[in-house]
Design a protein around this motif. Sequence first.
Motif, PDB file in Angstrom:
ATOM      1  N   UNK A  24       0.826  -1.210   0.000  1.00  0.00           N
ATOM      2  CA  UNK A  24       0.000   0.000   0.000  1.00  0.00           C
ATOM      3  C   UNK A  24       0.861   1.261   0.000  1.00  0.00           C
ATOM      4  N   UNK A  25       1.815   1.357   0.904  1.00  0.00           N
ATOM      5  CA  UNK A  25       2.613   2.585   0.977  1.00  0.00           C
ATOM      6  C   UNK A  25       3.460   2.772  -0.280  1.00  0.00           C
ATOM      7  N   UNK A  26       3.909   1.665  -0.872  1.00  0.00           N
ATOM      8  CA  UNK A  26       4.664   1.783  -2.122  1.00  0.00           C
ATOM      9  C   UNK A  26       3.751   2.308  -3.243  1.00  0.00           C
ATOM     10  N   UNK A  27       2.537   1.797  -3.320  1.00  0.00           N
ATOM     11  CA  UNK A  27       1.609   2.240  -4.375  1.00  0.00           C
ATOM     12  C   UNK A  27       1.209   3.704  -4.198  1.00  0.00           C
ATOM     13  N   UNK A  28       1.244   4.188  -2.975  1.00  0.00           N
ATOM     14  CA  UNK A  28       0.885   5.578  -2.694  1.00  0.00           C
ATOM     15  C   UNK A  28       2.076   6.525  -2.806  1.00  0.00           C
ATOM     16  N   UNK A  29       3.262   5.975  -3.008  1.00  0.00           N
ATOM     17  CA  UNK A  29       4.458   6.807  -3.114  1.00  0.00           C
ATOM     18  C   UNK A  29       4.953   7.330  -1.783  1.00  0.00           C
ATOM     19  N   UNK A  30       4.521   6.704  -0.714  1.00  0.00           N
ATOM     20  CA  UNK A  30       4.979   7.103   0.624  1.00  0.00           C
ATOM     21  C   UNK A  30       6.383   6.534   0.800  1.00  0.00           C
ATOM     22  N   UNK A  32       8.411   5.660   3.293  1.00  0.00           N
ATOM     23  CA  UNK A  32       8.795   4.618   4.242  1.00  0.00           C
ATOM     24  C   UNK A  32       7.680   4.366   5.247  1.00  0.00           C
ATOM     25  N   UNK A  33       7.854   3.327   6.052  1.00  0.00           N
ATOM     26  CA  UNK A  33       6.832   2.967   7.044  1.00  0.00           C
ATOM     27  C   UNK A  33       6.630   4.070   8.078  1.00  0.00           C
ATOM     28  N   UNK A  34       7.706   4.720   8.486  1.00  0.00           N
ATOM     29  CA  UNK A  34       7.584   5.773   9.500  1.00  0.00           C
ATOM     30  C   UNK A  34       6.662   6.884   9.014  1.00  0.00           C
ATOM     31  N   UNK A  35       6.862   7.329   7.784  1.00  0.00           N
ATOM     32  CA  UNK A  35       6.001   8.395   7.261  1.00  0.00           C
ATOM     33  C   UNK A  35       4.567   7.901   7.114  1.00  0.00           C
ATOM     34  N   UNK A  36       4.394   6.657   6.702  1.00  0.00           N
ATOM     35  CA  UNK A  36       3.050   6.090   6.575  1.00  0.00           C
ATOM     36  C   UNK A  36       2.341   6.058   7.930  1.00  0.00           C
ATOM     37  N   UNK A  37       3.045   5.651   8.971  1.00  0.00           N
ATOM     38  CA  UNK A  37       2.454   5.624  10.312  1.00  0.00           C
ATOM     39  C   UNK A  37       2.131   7.036  10.804  1.00  0.00           C
ATOM     40  N   UNK A  38       3.022   7.975  10.533  1.00  0.00           N
ATOM     41  CA  UNK A  38       2.749   9.368  10.933  1.00  0.00           C
ATOM     42  C   UNK A  38       1.472   9.864  10.252  1.00  0.00           C
ATOM     43  N   UNK A  39       1.316   9.559   8.954  1.00  0.00           N
ATOM     44  CA  UNK A  39       0.120   9.984   8.240  1.00  0.00           C
ATOM     45  C   UNK A  39      -1.133   9.331   8.820  1.00  0.00           C
ATOM     46  N   UNK A  40      -1.059   8.045   9.144  1.00  0.00           N
ATOM     47  CA  UNK A  40      -2.210   7.354   9.727  1.00  0.00           C
ATOM     48  C   UNK A  40      -2.588   7.953  11.082  1.00  0.00           C
ATOM     49  N   UNK A  41      -1.589   8.281  11.885  1.00  0.00           N
ATOM     50  CA  UNK A  41      -1.854   8.878  13.195  1.00  0.00           C
ATOM     51  C   UNK A  41      -2.492  10.252  13.027  1.00  0.00           C
ATOM     52  N   UNK A  42      -1.949  11.077  12.125  1.00  0.00           N
ATOM     53  CA  UNK A  42      -2.537  12.404  11.883  1.00  0.00           C
ATOM     54  C   UNK A  42      -3.971  12.283  11.388  1.00  0.00           C
ATOM     55  N   UNK A  43      -4.193  11.359  10.443  1.00  0.00           N
ATOM     56  CA  UNK A  43      -5.554  11.155   9.921  1.00  0.00           C
ATOM     57  C   UNK A  43      -6.516  10.733  11.024  1.00  0.00           C
ATOM     58  N   UNK A  44      -6.075   9.841  11.889  1.00  0.00           N
ATOM     59  CA  UNK A  44      -6.919   9.362  12.975  1.00  0.00           C
ATOM     60  C   UNK A  44      -7.261  10.484  13.951  1.00  0.00           C
ATOM     61  N   UNK A  45      -6.273  11.297  14.300  1.00  0.00           N
ATOM     62  CA  UNK A  45      -6.514  12.412  15.220  1.00  0.00           C
ATOM     63  C   UNK A  45      -7.401  13.478  14.584  1.00  0.00           C
ATOM     64  N   UNK A  46      -7.219  13.718  13.286  1.00  0.00           N
ATOM     65  CA  UNK A  46      -8.073  14.684  12.591  1.00  0.00           C
ATOM     66  C   UNK A  46      -9.517  14.187  12.553  1.00  0.00           C
ATOM     67  N   UNK A  47      -9.698  12.896  12.307  1.00  0.00           N
ATOM     68  CA  UNK A  47     -11.045  12.314  12.291  1.00  0.00           C
ATOM     69  C   UNK A  47     -11.698  12.444  13.662  1.00  0.00           C
TER      70      UNK A  47
END
Length: 137
Positions: A24-30, A32-47
């Motif tokens: 998934x993160x490769x297909x999205x152009x993210x 690395x895993x760290x950046x992907x996790x940071x994005x998921x955490x930000x998205x969750x907190x924003x939601x």
Amino acid sequence: MTGDTLIRFGVAVPERLLREFDRHIESQGIPNRSEALRQLIRDSLAEKCWVQGKGLVYGSITISYNHHTREACSILTDIQHRFSDVIVCTTHVHADQDNCLEVIVVKGEADFVRSLIQELSGVKAVNNLSPVVASVL
């Protein structure tokens, strides 16, 4: 966030889930895993901020409407003036002879932005309303 100290922590996940996550993160152009996790955490907190109606949110509200509907333009303008404290700007497009499209950029407390969306949704002339809301964390 700029200037924050990065903290490393370990996460245990099933191998199959991790492989799927990596694809998934490769297909999205993210990168690395760290950046992907940071994005998921930000998205969750924003939601959470949006669902609870608390905190500062940014976003856009796209509406399409039939401008021939009685007093449509006047009603939409009145609503936007009442919410001028959360509306940053609007862009108006004449889609065709009958329909207009507006993109309303917003910044404000989540509950006020939600109230604006509810009022716009209740206008008879509105054919479609699509909000995109995020918070800056």
